[in-house]
Scaffold this motif. Structure first.
Motif, PDB file in Angstrom:
ATOM      1  N   CYS A 193      -5.083   0.460 -14.225  1.00  0.00           N
ATOM      2  CA  CYS A 193      -5.396   1.845 -13.858  1.00  0.00           C
ATOM      3  C   CYS A 193      -4.594   2.905 -14.610  1.00  0.00           C
ATOM      4  O   CYS A 193      -4.926   4.089 -14.534  1.00  0.00           O
ATOM      5  N   GLY A 247      -4.704   8.213  -9.863  1.00  0.00           N
ATOM      6  CA  GLY A 247      -5.837   8.327  -8.961  1.00  0.00           C
ATOM      7  C   GLY A 247      -5.724   7.341  -7.810  1.00  0.00           C
ATOM      8  O   GLY A 247      -4.867   6.444  -7.803  1.00  0.00           O
ATOM      9  N   TRP A 248      -6.626   7.517  -6.849  1.00  0.00           N
ATOM     10  CA  TRP A 248      -6.638   6.616  -5.701  1.00  0.00           C
ATOM     11  C   TRP A 248      -7.076   5.214  -6.094  1.00  0.00           C
ATOM     12  O   TRP A 248      -6.898   4.267  -5.324  1.00  0.00           O
ATOM     13  N   ASP A 249      -7.645   5.071  -7.285  1.00  0.00           N
ATOM     14  CA  ASP A 249      -8.042   3.735  -7.743  1.00  0.00           C
ATOM     15  C   ASP A 249      -6.827   2.829  -7.899  1.00  0.00           C
ATOM     16  O   ASP A 249      -6.929   1.612  -7.746  1.00  0.00           O
ATOM     17  N   TYR A 250      -5.665   3.445  -8.187  1.00  0.00           N
ATOM     18  CA  TYR A 250      -4.433   2.649  -8.297  1.00  0.00           C
ATOM     19  C   TYR A 250      -4.072   2.018  -6.953  1.00  0.00           C
ATOM     20  O   TYR A 250      -3.769   0.824  -6.874  1.00  0.00           O
ATOM     21  N   VAL A 251      -4.112   2.817  -5.904  1.00  0.00           N
ATOM     22  CA  VAL A 251      -3.805   2.316  -4.565  1.00  0.00           C
ATOM     23  C   VAL A 251      -4.834   1.266  -4.149  1.00  0.00           C
ATOM     24  O   VAL A 251      -4.487   0.204  -3.607  1.00  0.00           O
ATOM     25  N   ALA A 252      -6.105   1.547  -4.421  1.00  0.00           N
ATOM     26  CA  ALA A 252      -7.167   0.611  -4.058  1.00  0.00           C
ATOM     27  C   ALA A 252      -7.016  -0.710  -4.811  1.00  0.00           C
ATOM     28  O   ALA A 252      -7.183  -1.788  -4.224  1.00  0.00           O
ATOM     29  N   MET A 295       1.047   4.084  -2.924  1.00  0.00           N
ATOM     30  CA  MET A 295       0.818   5.505  -2.657  1.00  0.00           C
ATOM     31  C   MET A 295       1.968   6.351  -3.194  1.00  0.00           C
ATOM     32  O   MET A 295       1.761   7.453  -3.725  1.00  0.00           O
ATOM     33  N   ARG A 317       1.599   6.438  -6.921  1.00  0.00           N
ATOM     34  CA  ARG A 317       0.478   7.337  -7.243  1.00  0.00           C
ATOM     35  C   ARG A 317       0.928   8.786  -7.197  1.00  0.00           C
ATOM     36  O   ARG A 317       0.587   9.594  -8.078  1.00  0.00           O
ATOM     37  N   TRP A 318       1.688   9.157  -6.171  1.00  0.00           N
ATOM     38  CA  TRP A 318       2.151  10.538  -6.024  1.00  0.00           C
ATOM     39  C   TRP A 318       3.133  10.920  -7.124  1.00  0.00           C
ATOM     40  O   TRP A 318       3.064  12.008  -7.695  1.00  0.00           O
ATOM     41  N   THR A 354       0.826  -1.204   0.000  1.00  0.00           N
ATOM     42  CA  THR A 354       0.000   0.000   0.000  1.00  0.00           C
ATOM     43  C   THR A 354       0.863   1.258   0.000  1.00  0.00           C
ATOM     44  O   THR A 354       0.585   2.223  -0.733  1.00  0.00           O
TER      45      THR A 354
END
Length: 254
Positions: free
Chosen positions: A100, A47-52, A38, A41-42, A34
């Motif tokens: 994603c 988007g947060w969909d990548y982390v999810a 994150m 992603r940064w 995770t």
């Protein structure tokens, strides 16, 4: 009814130790995955969909392991299963990237990173078996865990090949074939029987991952990628056909 006696208490302690050890290993890897997602992603403004996607994929894989954990004969999760779980983490991050990253076909640098992650996962594929034999931690759970991670990686890579238009939609058959075989075993009992260990089966699996990984390399394009995918699908089809004939013949003989 209360369990009495040294052997009974020892078995209970072993089960508790296994559960604690397994959950601790999985929690560390899930947290690390995770955190890595994150960070990616940064860095890439995803988007947060990548982390999810990365977190939920790995959670699903670990849920599969926990479901079969009662059949594990050892006191600890083991070094071999930890390596497989680490590979599952890499595969989950790969899956999240493929699913994603909307401009994957325009990002050569990301593709090279993706290929590097897959190569790392592939290089660790034989280590879990080596560790299981060295520390006498071989188990059906470990073998199944390893096989499921490989199967899921092949599915994700076939999705990537189709998404990047390196081959037609038929390339998805490479990733779906194993799951179709499992589904068929629900209706044809003979296909659910255990298969003997096979070097041919392992070699074909490594070939699938290697070939699909090569297809993702930016410099490899149609028609070369098409030929590679077709050859890979043909090898996989023949391998499954051999196993199906073996299982059906054994059923008839029985």
């Amino acid at each position: 009814m209360a369990i009495t006696g040294g052997d009974g208490l020892s078995r209970v302690d072993d089960r508790r130790s296994l559960i604690r050890n397994t959950l601790a290993n999985m929690a560390c890897l899930l947290l690390g995955t995770t955190a890595t997602a994150m960070l990616v992603r940064w860095e890439l403004s995803l988007g947060w969909d990548y982390v999810a996607a990365a977190t939920l994929t790995l959670s699903f894989i670990f849920g599969f392991v926990i479901y079969f954990l009662p059949s594990h004969p050892h006191r600890d999760f083991g070094y071999a299963n930890f390596v497989t779980a680490f590979r599952a983490s890499l595969v989950s991050l790969t899956a999240a990237t493929v699913l994603c990253f909307e401009t994957l076909h325009q990002a050569d640098a990301i593709l090279w990173i993706l290929v590097g992650v897959v190569v790392l996962a592939l290089s660790l594929d034989g280590m879990d078996g080596y560790l299981a034999r060295k520390y006498r931690q071989e188990s059906k759970l470990g073998a199944r865990f390893d096989m499921e991670v490989d199967a899921f990686l092949i599915l994700i890579l076939s999705v990537a090949a189709a998404t990047l238009q390196k081959a037609g939609a038929w390339v998805l058959l490479i990733g779906l074939m194993r799951y179709a075989f499992v589904a068929a075993s629900w209706f044809i009992a003979a296909l659910g029987a255990d298969l003997p260990s096979s070097f041919r089966r392992k070699a074909v699996c490594v070939t699938q991952v290697s070939t699909l990984c090569l297809i993702l390399v930016p410099a490899v394009d149609i028609p070369v990628s098409n030929y590679l995918a077709a050859l890979s699908l043909a090898m996989l089809t023949v391998s499954f056909a051999i196993d199906i004939v073996f299982l059906l013949r054994n059923r008839v003989a029985a």
